[in-house]
Motif scaffolding. Structure first.
Motif, short mmCIF file in Angstrom:
data_model
loop_
_atom_site.label_atom_id
_atom_site.label_comp_id
_atom_site.label_asym_id
_atom_site.label_seq_id
_atom_site.Cartn_x
_atom_site.Cartn_y
_atom_site.Cartn_z
N PHE A 1 16.28 44.48 53.34
CA PHE A 1 16.85 43.95 52.10
C PHE A 1 18.22 43.35 52.35
O PHE A 1 18.57 42.32 51.78
N TYR A 2 19.01 44.00 53.20
CA TYR A 2 20.37 43.54 53.47
C TYR A 2 20.47 42.81 54.81
O TYR A 2 21.36 43.05 55.61
N GLU B 1 17.73 35.60 46.84
CA GLU B 1 16.30 35.85 47.04
C GLU B 1 15.81 37.07 46.25
O GLU B 1 14.74 37.02 45.62
N ALA B 2 16.55 38.18 46.28
CA ALA B 2 16.07 39.41 45.64
C ALA B 2 15.94 39.23 44.14
O ALA B 2 14.92 39.61 43.54
N GLY C 1 20.51 47.11 44.16
CA GLY C 1 19.85 47.09 45.45
C GLY C 1 19.74 48.48 46.05
O GLY C 1 20.26 49.46 45.50
N ALA D 1 16.03 48.83 43.08
CA ALA D 1 15.09 48.70 44.18
C ALA D 1 15.41 49.72 45.27
O ALA D 1 16.58 49.98 45.56
N GLU E 1 13.88 50.50 49.19
CA GLU E 1 12.94 50.07 50.21
C GLU E 1 11.90 51.16 50.47
O GLU E 1 12.24 52.33 50.65
N LEU F 1 10.56 42.43 47.60
CA LEU F 1 11.58 41.76 46.80
C LEU F 1 12.43 40.81 47.62
O LEU F 1 12.95 39.85 47.10
N SER F 2 12.62 41.12 48.88
CA SER F 2 13.50 40.31 49.71
C SER F 2 12.81 40.12 51.05
O SER F 2 12.61 41.08 51.80
N CYS G 1 9.37 47.22 48.38
CA CYS G 1 10.32 48.04 47.64
C CYS G 1 9.63 48.80 46.51
O CYS G 1 8.69 48.29 45.89
#
Length: 208
Positions: free
Chosen positions: A30-31, A70-71, A91, A123, A125, A150-151, A156
Motif C-alpha cells: 500500500f505504501y 490510486e488508493a 490507510g 483499509a 492489508e 485498493l492500491s 485489503c
C-alpha cells in the motif's frame, strides 16, 4: 503529594519525513513506491501516536475520498455513486502494531470530522500477519465490508463506519473460510464482531 503519570503515548500529526521513516520498515504494498506515499501526504495527513519524547511510534495516512491518488480512486470505483462527495479513507497502520487501539482512537474522530456526512473507510492489508489486528478495527466501532485490492495488487480488508448499527443474530464464519466470507460480504453483509479460539479468528456477520 499525588503525582499524575504521563500518558504512554500522545497523538500527533506526523511530518512526511517521520511517516516515511516508519513506512520504510514495513513490507507494505500500500505504501509503495515512496513517490505515491508523498502524493498521499500532499493531499492528506498522517495522524500518529508518539512516545514521551515525541518520537513517532505508529501512524496511518488519512485521505479525503476525493483525493487524486490510486488508493482513493480504487475505493471510489468500488463504491460507485456512493463514493461521490465527501468522505475519508484511513490507510493501513505502520509502526508498532500493539499501539493500533490508541492509533485508531486518535485517527477515527478526526477522520469523522473531516468526512462530515460522508463515509469513513479504513483499509488493512490482508496479510497473515495482519489477521490479529482485524478484531481491533471491529472493537473501534468499524465493520468489515469487503476484501479487495485498493492500491496496486495489495489485497485489503475494507472497514466502514456504521453508526447506529444494531446487529441481528450473528452468523459466525472462520476467517480461514475465505469463499464463504467473500460470498456473505458480496451479498451486503458485514462483520461486526470477532472471536479467537485455539489461535483461529472467527467473524460474526449480519446483513446491513
Amino acid at each position: 503529594m499525588l503525582q499524575l503519570c504521563e500518558p504512554a503515548v500522545r497523538p500527533r500529526r506526523l511530518s512526511a519525513e517521520e511517516f516515511c521513516l516508519l513506512a520504510r520498515r514495513e513490507a507494505s504494498g500500500f505504501y509503495r513506491p515512496r513517490s505515491e506515499v508523498l502524493r498521499m501526504l500532499a493531499v492528506g495527513q498522517a495522524p500518529g501516536v508518539c512516545g514521551p519524547r515525541a518520537e513517532p511510534l505508529a501512524a496511518m495516512i488519512e485521505l479525503p475520498l476525493t483525493a487524486n491518488v490510486e488508493a482513493a480512486g480504487a475505493l471510489r470505483r468500488f463504491l460507485g455513486r456512493q463514493g461521490l462527495g465527501r468522505g475519508s479513507l484511513l490507510g493501513p497502520p505502520v509502526g508498532d502494531r500493539e499501539l493500533l487501539p490508541q492509533l485508531l482512537a486518535a485517527a477515527l474522530p478526526q477522520a469523522c470530522r473531516h468526512a462530515g456526512a460522508g463515509p469513513v473507510w479504513a483499509a488493512l492489508e490482508a496479510t497473515p500477519e495482519a489477521e490479529e489486528l482485524l478484531p481491533m478495527y471491529l472493537e473501534a466501532g468499524l465493520v468489515l465490508r469487503a476484501a479487495r485490492p485498493l492500491s496496486g495488487l495489495a489485497p485489503c480488508w475494507l472497514f466502514a463506519r456504521a453508526p447506529g448499527l444494531r446487529p441481528a443474530e450473528l452468523v459466525w464464519v472462520p476467517l480461514a473460510d475465505r469463499p464463504r466470507l467473500a460470498a456473505l460480504l458480496g451479498r451486503g453483509w458485514a462483520a461486526v464482531a470477532a472471536e479467537t479460539a485455539a489461535g483461529q479468528v472467527a467473524l460474526g456477520l449480519c446483513p446491513l
